[in-house]
Design an enzyme around this catalytic site. Structure first.
Site, PDB file in Angstrom:
ATOM      1  N   CYS A 115     -31.939  59.850 -16.570  1.00  0.00           N
ATOM      2  CA  CYS A 115     -31.368  59.439 -15.280  1.00  0.00           C
ATOM      3  C   CYS A 115     -30.001  58.785 -15.415  1.00  0.00           C
ATOM      4  O   CYS A 115     -29.210  58.798 -14.468  1.00  0.00           O
ATOM      5  CB  CYS A 115     -32.330  58.505 -14.555  1.00  0.00           C
ATOM      6  SG  CYS A 115     -33.889  59.284 -14.117  1.00  0.00           S
ATOM      7  N   HIS A 262     -27.835  56.086  -8.813  1.00  0.00           N
ATOM      8  CA  HIS A 262     -28.731  57.172  -9.203  1.00  0.00           C
ATOM      9  C   HIS A 262     -29.817  57.314  -8.146  1.00  0.00           C
ATOM     10  O   HIS A 262     -30.392  56.328  -7.685  1.00  0.00           O
ATOM     11  CB  HIS A 262     -29.360  56.877 -10.563  1.00  0.00           C
ATOM     12  CG  HIS A 262     -30.571  57.705 -10.855  1.00  0.00           C
ATOM     13  ND1 HIS A 262     -30.549  59.085 -10.793  1.00  0.00           N
ATOM     14  CD2 HIS A 262     -31.841  57.359 -11.186  1.00  0.00           C
ATOM     15  CE1 HIS A 262     -31.754  59.543 -11.078  1.00  0.00           C
ATOM     16  NE2 HIS A 262     -32.557  58.514 -11.315  1.00  0.00           N
ATOM     17  N   ASN A 292     -35.045  63.469  -6.795  1.00  0.00           N
ATOM     18  CA  ASN A 292     -34.420  62.910  -7.983  1.00  0.00           C
ATOM     19  C   ASN A 292     -34.038  64.049  -8.919  1.00  0.00           C
ATOM     20  O   ASN A 292     -34.903  64.731  -9.460  1.00  0.00           O
ATOM     21  CB  ASN A 292     -35.406  61.952  -8.664  1.00  0.00           C
ATOM     22  CG  ASN A 292     -34.851  61.320  -9.930  1.00  0.00           C
ATOM     23  OD1 ASN A 292     -33.819  61.711 -10.437  1.00  0.00           O
ATOM     24  ND2 ASN A 292     -35.567  60.330 -10.446  1.00  0.00           N
TER      25      ASN A 292
END
Length: 335
Positions: A115, A262, A292
């Protein structure tokens, strides 16, 4: 020393939209449950039979970024590719981009920081440019999650979160040290690595053992996430990384024009927004549409914010991420 500026941005998302209602036909879940916990309404998954892979999507985003930078493929001096879902176990996707774009034999480096991948990749590219080694560096974040998710009740807590997609940025040299990337701040805490992980294949669970066991109940090669544990650490580390970047550059939270976090969970982004007292127009979120996309999420969101005219010259832009590892970091940019 030089500074590096983002001179071109591009993104690519697969055509197939998968809604929360679509997921409810695969597993015991529903739209209300998913939105309440994650903020996600839909995501993009690569359609079966598509040519798209992490490398292919990255190449598509890269072509757009290079063109928008006013450059050609021959102007790129180096490639940094961030992904947790490479096309091959090895080699990495960076060399595939070099081939797909028919570039000269420039170097290619892969970043495996999940991530935080794009934040780490920008920091690496920035250092190559600051020292004068390279003039234009292509930075790519791309993920193909859908092929590796467990689409059943057993995997629903993780599967509903993730989507596929890619983004790319061109970082170029500038002699104006007040513009571009002002600083980057990177951290890790490996003792929590197994709170968000894919354990297999690994040295504990390598290919011969997998083949010999042929165990349909083996979940070691599906993602595992301790959701509450990750959430609690994320909101702390996000804040620390942002504060560290602001303090390094003698900035206050009021100086932030755009925060690109993020896209892990809308609730995390909203928590950080409230903590820093930022307005809705100072934080860009698109997890509602894409889920995501790990290493691709920051650059996809950055590209969309720029395309929509929400980032203009002179703006103070903060990129921040937290993820598996645990790793976290921030990049402070004077656009």
């Amino acid at each position: 020393m030089y500074n590096s500026r983002i001179t071109g941005l591009g993104k690519y998302l697969p055509d197939q939209v998968v809604t929360n209602d679509d997921l409810s036909t695969m597993m015991d879940t529903n739209d209300e449950w998913i939105q309440e916990r994650t903020g996600i309404k839909e995501r993009r998954w690569i359609k079966e039979g598509s040519e798209d892979t992490s490398a292919v999507m990255g190449a598509k985003a890269s072509r757009i970024a290079i063109e928008r930078a006013g450059l050609t493929k021959d102007d790129i001096d180096f490639i940094v590719f961030a992904t947790l879902s490479p096309d091959y176990y090895f080699p990495g996707c960076g060399v595939q981009i070099q081939d797909m774009l028919e570039m000269p034999t420039v170097g290619a480096l892969d970043i495996r920081n999940q991530c935080t991948g794009f934040v780490y990749a920008v920091a690496v590219a920035d250092q190559f440019i600051k020292t004068g080694m390279y003039k234009n560096v292509l930075v790519v974040g791309s993920e193909y999650h859908s092929g590796g998710l467990e689409k059943s009740d057993r995997g629903r807590n993780v599967t509903v979160i993730f989507g596929d997609g890619a983004g790319a940025a061109v970082l170029s040299r500038t002699e104006d040290n007040t513009k571009g990337v002002l600083s980057s701040h990177l951290h890790s805490e490996g003792k929590y690595a197994e709170e968000l992980t894919v354990l297999g294949p690994s040295i504990k669970h390598w290919v011969p053992e997998i083949l010999e066991a042929n165990d349909p109940d083996d979940t070691s090669y599906y993602p595992y996430m301790n959701g509450q544990f990750v959430f609690k650490h994320a909101v702390v580390r996000f804040s620390e990384a942002i504060i560290e970047g602001l303090q390094t550059n003698n900035l206050q939270k009021e100086d932030i024009d755009m925060l690109i976090p993020h896209q892990a969970n809308l609730r995390i982004s909203q928590f950080i927004q409230r903590k820093f007292g930022l307005r809705d127009d100072q934080v860009y979120n698109n997890i509602q549409k894409y889920g995501n996309t790990t290493a691709a999420s920051v650059v996809i969101a950055l590209t969309e914010a720029w395309e929509e005219g929400k980032i203009k010259e002179g703006d103070k832009v903060v990129l921040a991420a937290f993820g598996s590892g645990f790793t976290w970091g921030s990049v402070i940019i004077n656009w």
